[in-house]
Design an enzyme around this catalytic site. Structure first.
Site, mmCIF file in Angstrom:
data_model
loop_
_atom_site.group_PDB
_atom_site.id
_atom_site.type_symbol
_atom_site.label_atom_id
_atom_site.label_comp_id
_atom_site.label_asym_id
_atom_site.label_seq_id
_atom_site.Cartn_x
_atom_site.Cartn_y
_atom_site.Cartn_z
ATOM 1 N N TYR A 152 0.753 -1.508 -0.067
ATOM 2 C CA TYR A 152 -0.026 -0.186 -0.222
ATOM 3 C C TYR A 152 0.961 1.661 0.083
ATOM 4 O O TYR A 152 0.536 2.078 0.577
ATOM 5 C CB TYR A 152 -1.507 -0.092 1.434
ATOM 6 C CG TYR A 152 -1.967 1.198 0.833
ATOM 7 C CD1 TYR A 152 -2.664 0.489 0.204
ATOM 8 C CD2 TYR A 152 -2.183 1.950 2.009
ATOM 9 C CE1 TYR A 152 -4.263 2.074 0.043
ATOM 10 C CE2 TYR A 152 -3.263 2.625 1.662
ATOM 11 C CZ TYR A 152 -3.915 2.743 0.857
ATOM 12 O OH TYR A 152 -5.420 3.939 1.117
ATOM 13 N N LYS A 158 -0.372 9.200 1.380
ATOM 14 C CA LYS A 158 -1.119 9.923 2.025
ATOM 15 C C LYS A 158 -0.612 11.133 3.496
ATOM 16 O O LYS A 158 -1.229 11.923 3.850
ATOM 17 C CB LYS A 158 -2.208 9.348 2.924
ATOM 18 C CG LYS A 158 -3.047 8.732 1.461
ATOM 19 C CD LYS A 158 -4.262 9.894 0.729
ATOM 20 C CE LYS A 158 -4.934 8.785 0.258
ATOM 21 N NZ LYS A 158 -5.834 10.194 -0.354
#
Length: 250
Positions: A152, A158
């Site tokens: 991920y 993020k």
């Protein structure tokens, strides 16, 4: 008062983006809904939404947020269509490979950062000049910013996005543009099944938790609605975590 206010939502054609569009339309905001390409589910969803929505004005705006030139062209086209002011910007578009960092290629890195960091920054650069006093920006993050999740790499982008929220808040504060974010846990979108297959042990642990662990897109949309409203005027440069409390448990 939301009447007469306009919100631009990137990546609006499905999942959280669509839930935000539906929620804000119900609250009286005019909408500019971005999607990446003219073919596909997102474009079809938005065309249907535009045709059925009668309460507010809905414009569709095609642009790949990973391409700065697309963003510039999108804003130029909106101006030509008579858009003189955008009050709020919701940064929801995201793109990433799902693989380990030892497998990442140069093109994978470009995909990861072009949309999630460079593109989001370009959106702010293009939209902020159209914002007036009291405008807001809300960025959608995910739990990979706080937890290490297998395959991920979006998580590190993020993390950078959440830091960008803080820097933009300071930089745009003199213009009274508030910047905040939402870090969402596992959300019940069309990605949920894919992530279940990607993280089977995590899902198994969650399934045996006494807590409800799967957020509905509407729950994230309600937080976005709060953050762009005057009700959250004291919240600045903050990313709110919405994960049903799952991060409280080992």
């Amino acid at each position: 008062m939301t009447k007469g206010q306009t919100v631009l939502i990137t990546g609006a054609g499905r999942g959280i983006g669509m839930a935000v569009a539906e929620t804000l339309a119900a609250e009286g905001y005019d909408l500019i809904l971005n999607y990446r390409k003219d073919q596909g589910k997102s474009a079809a969803n938005l065309q249907r939404f535009q045709a059925e929505e009668t309460r507010v004005r809905v414009r569709l705006a095609q642009a790949d947020i990973g391409e700065t030139r697309d963003i510039q062209a999108m804003i130029k086209n909106l101006r030509a269509d008579g858009v003189e002011r955008i009050d709020h910007l919701v940064l929801n578009a995201a793109a990433a490979p799902f693989k380990g960092f030892m497998e990442m290629t140069r093109s994978d890195w470009k995909l990861l950062f072009n949309t999630n960091l460079i593109g989001n920054t370009a959106c702010v650069q293009e939209v902020a000049p159209l914002m007036s006093d009291g405008g807001t920006i809300c960025a959608i993050s995910s739990m990979g910013s706080q937890r290490v999740l297998p395959k991920y790499p979006l998580g590190i982008a993020k993390s950078a996005l959440e830091n960008l929220v803080r820097y933009l808040e300071v930089e745009l504060h003199p213009r009274n543009i508030r910047v905040n974010g939402v870090c969402a846990g596992m959300v019940n979108t069309d990605m949920a099944k894919f992530l279940k297959d990607l993280w089977p042990s995590l899902h198994d642990r969650y399934e045996h938790s006494p807590r409800r662990w799967l957020l509905e897109p509407q729950e994230v949309a309600d937080i976005v609605s709060f953050l762009i409203s005057d009700r959250s005027s004291a919240i600045r440069g903050t990313t709110l975590t919405a994960d049903l409390g799952m991060s409280l448990e080992a």
